[in-house]
Design a protein around this motif. Structure first.
Motif, PDB file in Angstrom:
ATOM      1  N   THR A 230       0.980  -1.366  -0.098  1.00 34.26           N
ATOM      2  CA  THR A 230      -0.018  -0.040  -0.257  1.00 34.26           C
ATOM      3  C   THR A 230       0.867   1.275  -0.113  1.00 34.26           C
ATOM      4  O   THR A 230       0.639   2.266  -0.705  1.00 34.26           O
ATOM      5  CB  THR A 230      -0.931  -0.073   1.380  1.00 34.26           C
ATOM      6  N   ARG A 231       1.855   1.393   0.852  1.00 32.98           N
ATOM      7  CA  ARG A 231       2.877   2.309   0.896  1.00 32.98           C
ATOM      8  C   ARG A 231       3.330   2.654  -0.632  1.00 32.98           C
ATOM      9  O   ARG A 231       3.729   3.774  -0.563  1.00 32.98           O
ATOM     10  CB  ARG A 231       3.940   2.090   2.128  1.00 32.98           C
ATOM     11  N   SER A 232       3.666   1.756  -1.214  1.00 31.21           N
ATOM     12  CA  SER A 232       4.465   1.866  -2.613  1.00 31.21           C
ATOM     13  C   SER A 232       3.722   2.613  -3.528  1.00 31.21           C
ATOM     14  O   SER A 232       4.275   3.362  -4.252  1.00 31.21           O
ATOM     15  CB  SER A 232       4.699   0.554  -3.193  1.00 31.21           C
ATOM     16  N   GLY A 233       2.242   2.986  -3.172  1.00 33.79           N
ATOM     17  CA  GLY A 233       1.458   3.550  -4.272  1.00 33.79           C
ATOM     18  C   GLY A 233       1.262   2.906  -5.535  1.00 33.79           C
ATOM     19  O   GLY A 233       0.825   3.514  -6.598  1.00 33.79           O
ATOM     20  N   ALA A 234       2.077   1.899  -5.750  1.00 34.74           N
ATOM     21  CA  ALA A 234       2.191   1.087  -7.306  1.00 34.74           C
ATOM     22  C   ALA A 234       0.969   0.336  -7.434  1.00 34.74           C
ATOM     23  O   ALA A 234       0.669  -0.052  -8.891  1.00 34.74           O
ATOM     24  CB  ALA A 234       3.181   0.282  -7.194  1.00 34.74           C
ATOM     25  N   VAL A 235       0.156  -0.284  -6.452  1.00 37.93           N
ATOM     26  CA  VAL A 235      -0.814  -0.965  -6.509  1.00 37.93           C
ATOM     27  C   VAL A 235      -2.036  -0.656  -5.513  1.00 37.93           C
ATOM     28  O   VAL A 235      -1.996  -0.187  -4.588  1.00 37.93           O
ATOM     29  CB  VAL A 235      -0.632  -2.345  -6.452  1.00 37.93           C
ATOM     30  N   THR A 236      -3.209  -0.971  -5.847  1.00 40.06           N
ATOM     31  CA  THR A 236      -4.517  -1.050  -4.890  1.00 40.06           C
ATOM     32  C   THR A 236      -4.351  -2.642  -4.383  1.00 40.06           C
ATOM     33  O   THR A 236      -4.481  -3.569  -5.222  1.00 40.06           O
ATOM     34  CB  THR A 236      -5.549  -0.906  -5.476  1.00 40.06           C
ATOM     35  N   VAL A 237      -4.306  -2.849  -3.102  1.00 39.25           N
ATOM     36  CA  VAL A 237      -4.198  -4.035  -2.618  1.00 39.25           C
ATOM     37  C   VAL A 237      -5.539  -4.803  -2.498  1.00 39.25           C
ATOM     38  O   VAL A 237      -6.359  -4.156  -1.787  1.00 39.25           O
ATOM     39  CB  VAL A 237      -3.480  -4.196  -1.112  1.00 39.25           C
ATOM     40  N   GLU A 238      -5.741  -5.895  -3.039  1.00 38.45           N
ATOM     41  CA  GLU A 238      -7.034  -6.664  -3.242  1.00 38.45           C
ATOM     42  C   GLU A 238      -7.003  -7.823  -2.326  1.00 38.45           C
ATOM     43  O   GLU A 238      -7.984  -8.286  -1.821  1.00 38.45           O
ATOM     44  CB  GLU A 238      -7.485  -6.890  -4.710  1.00 38.45           C
ATOM     45  N   ALA A 239      -5.950  -8.298  -1.707  1.00 38.79           N
ATOM     46  CA  ALA A 239      -5.735  -9.309  -0.937  1.00 38.79           C
ATOM     47  C   ALA A 239      -4.546  -9.330  -0.404  1.00 38.79           C
ATOM     48  O   ALA A 239      -3.515  -9.217  -0.881  1.00 38.79           O
ATOM     49  CB  ALA A 239      -5.983 -10.616  -1.823  1.00 38.79           C
ATOM     50  N   ALA A 240      -4.541  -9.860   1.232  1.00 40.06           N
ATOM     51  CA  ALA A 240      -3.205 -10.079   1.987  1.00 40.06           C
ATOM     52  C   ALA A 240      -3.665 -10.873   3.004  1.00 40.06           C
ATOM     53  O   ALA A 240      -4.212 -10.421   4.225  1.00 40.06           O
ATOM     54  CB  ALA A 240      -2.553  -8.744   2.335  1.00 40.06           C
ATOM     55  N   ASP A 241      -3.662 -12.005   2.838  1.00 37.05           N
ATOM     56  CA  ASP A 241      -4.168 -13.081   3.860  1.00 37.05           C
ATOM     57  C   ASP A 241      -3.430 -14.193   4.162  1.00 37.05           C
ATOM     58  O   ASP A 241      -2.401 -14.599   3.228  1.00 37.05           O
ATOM     59  CB  ASP A 241      -5.790 -13.376   3.464  1.00 37.05           C
ATOM     60  N   TRP A 242      -3.561 -14.888   5.342  1.00 39.24           N
ATOM     61  CA  TRP A 242      -2.841 -15.909   5.736  1.00 39.24           C
ATOM     62  C   TRP A 242      -3.793 -17.606   5.222  1.00 39.24           C
ATOM     63  O   TRP A 242      -4.756 -17.614   5.200  1.00 39.24           O
ATOM     64  CB  TRP A 242      -3.135 -16.068   7.360  1.00 39.24           C
ATOM     65  N   LEU A 243      -3.010 -18.296   4.748  1.00 43.14           N
ATOM     66  CA  LEU A 243      -3.484 -19.594   4.375  1.00 43.14           C
ATOM     67  C   LEU A 243      -3.849 -20.536   5.516  1.00 43.14           C
ATOM     68  O   LEU A 243      -3.003 -20.934   6.286  1.00 43.14           O
ATOM     69  CB  LEU A 243      -2.527 -20.189   3.612  1.00 43.14           C
ATOM     70  N   PRO A 244      -5.176 -20.656   5.889  1.00 41.66           N
ATOM     71  CA  PRO A 244      -5.324 -21.521   6.994  1.00 41.66           C
ATOM     72  C   PRO A 244      -4.807 -22.860   7.044  1.00 41.66           C
ATOM     73  O   PRO A 244      -4.993 -23.847   6.029  1.00 41.66           O
ATOM     74  CB  PRO A 244      -7.240 -21.555   7.036  1.00 41.66           C
ATOM     75  N   ASP A 245      -4.150 -23.533   8.000  1.00 38.45           N
ATOM     76  CA  ASP A 245      -3.459 -24.493   8.073  1.00 38.45           C
ATOM     77  C   ASP A 245      -2.570 -24.961   6.963  1.00 38.45           C
ATOM     78  O   ASP A 245      -2.081 -26.016   6.688  1.00 38.45           O
ATOM     79  CB  ASP A 245      -4.754 -25.886   8.138  1.00 38.45           C
ATOM     80  N   GLY A 246      -1.744 -23.709   6.643  1.00 40.86           N
ATOM     81  CA  GLY A 246      -0.871 -23.877   5.627  1.00 40.86           C
ATOM     82  C   GLY A 246       0.267 -24.610   5.955  1.00 40.86           C
ATOM     83  O   GLY A 246       0.992 -25.376   5.052  1.00 40.86           O
TER      84      GLY A 246
END
Length: 261
Positions: A196-212
């Motif tokens: 987000t800080r980079s300004g290069a993209v709009t972040v659409e997902a940033a999540d943890w894989l359950p039981d990864g």
């Protein structure tokens, strides 16, 4: 391709039906870490791979032995540039040809900070179990997203930490196993903030894989038993010991998806 009865049974994963179609021996022989096809199949919906038109251009950055590139071409009918620093393009070209997608996958030699591609060359960028090695620099993402067409997406899956460690010490239970490279593992919140800080993209997902971590452990157990290359078998055994000690307290996977602004 020969079959591994025990490995095939254990690797038939209910969450990854597309990956289940690929021969276990092939995935084990071409692995360079966690199960790249499982991770890519988890990334795909968030990245919108099914919405790409046939023939869309996709950069597979840090493709290793090109398993993910083969998967992208076969499952989503896209044109893939398979870029890697460590695996010779000629060797990947043979693997790609054997998989029947030589017309849709182009292996290239490339260093992530000196990518030989023009601006707006790709409809999407994918990186599975590689981005952590070169993408933690705050200035990197804008230099990469210039390769995306306007509105194009970048999606990565990386080994990660559930929470950022406080101070300068790793989690106590992981100290016997800690490698300096693990400091490139970060939480989902860390990645969201950085992108987000980079300004290069709009972040659409940033999540943890359950039981990864359970998937990682299962895969490592099978590779420790079935790998014919001793170096990879040793790495798998070390991962088994690490993951059994951690039991999901700290280690797992994060996916991050951003749309070029």
């Amino acid at each position: 391709m020969s079959d591994i009865t025990s490995g095939t049974d254990r690797l038939n994963h209910p969450h990854y039906p597309r990956s289940n179609q690929y021969d276990a021996r092939w995935t084990i022989d071409n692995q360079m870490g966690p199960h790249a096809l499982w991770l890519l199949e988890w990334l795909a919906p968030a990245l919108g791979l099914d919405t790409l038109p046939p023939g869309a251009r996709v950069l597979d950055l840090g493709c290793g032995k090109a398993m993910t590139s083969v998967f992208l071409a076969k499952e989503y009918d896209v044109q893939v540039t398979a870029a890697d620093l460590w695996i010779e393009p000629a060797k990947n070209a043979r693997r790609v040809a054997e998989a029947g997608v030589a017309d849709r996958v182009l292996p290239v030699f490339a260093e992530a900070h000196q990518l030989p591609f023009g601006d707006e060359s790709f409809d999407a960028i994918v990186s599975v179990d590689a981005y952590q090695y070169f993408g933690t620099n705050d200035l990197y993402l804008p230099s990469l997203t210039r390769l995306l067409k306007p509105g194009g997406r970048i999606g990565v899956v990386v080994p990660a930490l559930r929470e950022e460690p406080e101070g300068v010490e790793p989690p106590e239970h992981l100290k016997p196993f800690w490698d300096p490279g693990f400091w490139a593992f970060h939480s989902a919140d860390w990645w969201r903030r950085q992108w987000t800080r980079s300004g290069a993209v709009t972040v659409e997902a940033a999540d943890w894989l359950p039981d990864g971590w359970r998937d990682w452990l299962l895969w490592s157990e099978v590779c420790a038993e079935e790998s014919t290359e001793e170096f990879m078998a040793t790495m798998a055994r070390e991962s088994v010991e690490l993951l059994r000690t951690d039991e999901g307290r700290s280690l797992g996977f994060v996916r991050v998806v951003g749309r070029r602004t």
